[in-house]
Scaffold this motif. Structure first.
Motif, PDB file in Angstrom:
ATOM      1  N   PRO A  96      -4.264  -3.689   3.490  1.00  0.00           N
ATOM      2  CA  PRO A  96      -4.562  -4.913   2.732  1.00  0.00           C
ATOM      3  C   PRO A  96      -3.829  -6.155   3.205  1.00  0.00           C
ATOM      4  O   PRO A  96      -4.257  -7.271   2.914  1.00  0.00           O
ATOM      5  N   ASP A  97      -2.723  -5.991   3.982  1.00  0.00           N
ATOM      6  CA  ASP A  97      -1.877  -7.139   4.287  1.00  0.00           C
ATOM      7  C   ASP A  97      -1.710  -7.460   5.764  1.00  0.00           C
ATOM      8  O   ASP A  97      -1.035  -8.426   6.099  1.00  0.00           O
ATOM      9  N   ASN A 147      -7.320  -1.983  -7.216  1.00  0.00           N
ATOM     10  CA  ASN A 147      -6.137  -2.788  -7.548  1.00  0.00           C
ATOM     11  C   ASN A 147      -5.142  -2.061  -8.449  1.00  0.00           C
ATOM     12  O   ASN A 147      -4.580  -2.637  -9.380  1.00  0.00           O
ATOM     13  N   LEU A 175       0.844  -1.188   0.000  1.00  0.00           N
ATOM     14  CA  LEU A 175       0.000   0.000   0.000  1.00  0.00           C
ATOM     15  C   LEU A 175       0.881   1.240   0.000  1.00  0.00           C
ATOM     16  O   LEU A 175       1.749   1.405   0.864  1.00  0.00           O
ATOM     17  N   SER A 234      -8.952  -7.152   3.367  1.00  0.00           N
ATOM     18  CA  SER A 234      -7.672  -7.267   4.059  1.00  0.00           C
ATOM     19  C   SER A 234      -7.341  -8.734   4.221  1.00  0.00           C
ATOM     20  O   SER A 234      -8.204  -9.528   4.616  1.00  0.00           O
TER      21      SER A 234
END
Length: 426
Positions: free
Chosen positions: A370-371, A137, A84, A300
């Protein structure tokens, strides 16, 4: 691939055991590791890393200097997932709230090269104002307004526009054929759907609602594969009004948007609306009820997430009507472990008082990382962007934001692949 990535992931989880081995015979272990690594070619390493989350790829830079250089090489960015980078956000342009100024807020660990929020690669002689609507994305959906055909036009006349989809990381963009003007009094909400696994194919969905009651009547879908728009009537049995100022989520081949059942009652019936890319499958997904709150959806760690931030309680009403804390005073984060079941699992909760004691102000959940188990917070009164680590309950103030900001934050993850291969520029 699975055994290799799994072994790498387990390295951090079994650090204690690793340390014991290294103290007994470190040269032997290093020799074995070096021998194993020598069997992997650069192409094979890149292929493996391309299948992992961006956070894991970033961590694997520590394996060796060779791996660090391999991952950091600009020539390999097209294959590897990126972390990100930050958020595109807007501020009101003076007293006229039809127009915005656009900015980019970088977050720690993001791309070294900042994003140009002015989108200077677009032809300035064609468009006098470009509105940034949605990200998906790595691609950005914009509404581009052309210069008025007559300089003496009425200020209240609708502006001629069409949609543009662009890639800020590469500067490539494609214009989309314009739709007929929307009837007076009707509202449209446009969102973007893009799967990086199919880099040359994206969809733009323009939802329409009724003139007075503001609930969805249908959607017009553009496919970059066909180059055409198609209208589909809503197949929802309920009447639902969409929130215009919130981002959408493309997940499991369907676009998800946040809305309210119509007419709105005191229970604040919030739902998710999901529609496929042909406009044939429509469904609603209920979200956990938490009273009057700011709702947000995101993805996420490959799961659909939902967060509800309560409205700031009024001190007088709290003293008169509330003798103890309730669920309506708590910010909650939920995730859907099994998408098919539509069942939400509570991931984290933090009381209004606890969050305020850490932040010193009024905050709402603005986005999901997201991670990892981190959420981003937007302040109402201090114009700051912050992060909150749910696992360790730690708050971190990232940066100040411009004043007079609008509500929407567009998360941006760079995409360096050729996302418009085979798509003609309009």
């Amino acid at each position: 691939f699975v055994s290799f990535s799994g072994a790498m992931e387990m390295e951090g989880k079994s650090s204690a055991k690793k340390k014991k081995v290294r103290t007994t015979n470190p040269p032997a272990e290093e020799a074995v590791t070096a021998a194993a690594a020598s069997l992997l070619t650069e192409d094979l390493i890149l292929e493996i890393l391309s299948r992992l989350p961006a956070r894991s790829v970033h961590r694997f830079k520590c394996v060796s200097p060779a791996w660090r250089d391999l991952i950091a090489d600009p020539a390999h960015r097209k294959k590897l997932p990126q972390p990100l980078a930050g958020f595109l956000y807007s501020t009101y342009h003076g007293p006229d709230h039809r127009f915005y100024n656009f900015h980019f807020a970088k977050v720690p660990g993001g791309a070294a090269q900042p994003v140009d929020p002015s989108l200077s690669f677009l032809p300035s002689h064609e468009y006098w104002y470009v509105d940034q609507l949605d990200t998906c994305n790595g691609l950005l959906l914009c509404r581009a307004h052309k210069f008025p055909s007559s300089p003496s036009g009425d200020d209240d006349d609708p502006l001629e526009y069409h949609y543009i989809v662009c890639n800020p990381a590469t500067g490539r963009w494609v214009g989309i054929p314009a739709l007929p003007p929307v009837p007076a009094g009707r509202r449209v909400i446009a969102r973007l759907a893009f799967d990086p696994a199919v880099p040359s194919h994206f969809h733009v969905l323009q939802f329409e609602d009724t003139e007075q009651d503001k609930y969805i009547t249908g959607v017009t879908i553009y496919s970059s594969q066909t180059g055409a728009w198609n209208y589909r009537e809503s197949r929802l049995p309920e009447k639902i009004s969409l929130f215009a100022g919130l981002t959408s989520v493309f997940f499991q081949g369907m676009l998800h948007l946040y809305g309210l059942l119509y007419p709105v009652n005191t229970d604040y019936d919030a739902v998710l609306v999901a529609v496929d890319m042909e406009g044939k499958v429509w469904k609603t997904i209920g979200v956990p009820s938490g009273g009057l709150s700011f709702g947000l959806i995101g993805v996420s760690q490959r799961c659909l997430h939902y967060a509800a931030t309560p409205l700031a309680p009024d001190d007088k009403k709290k003293k008169k009507k509330r003798k103890k804390k309730t669920d309506e005073d708590t910010t909650t984060v939920w995730y859907m472990k099994d998408y098919d079941s539509k069942e939400w699992v509570l991931k984290h909760s933090v009381s209004y008082d606890e969050l305020r004691s850490m932040t010193g102000g009024e905050y709402r959940v603005a986005a999901f990382h997201p991670d990892c188990d981190t959420i981003f917070l937007d302040s109402f009164d201090a114009d700051t962007l912050s992060s909150y680590d749910m696992q360790h309950r730690k708050f971190h103030r990232i940066r100040s934001l411009r004043k007079n900001k609008a509500a929407i934050f567009l998360p941006y993850v760079p995409l360096f692949s050729d996302s418009f291969a085979g798509v003609d520029r309009q």
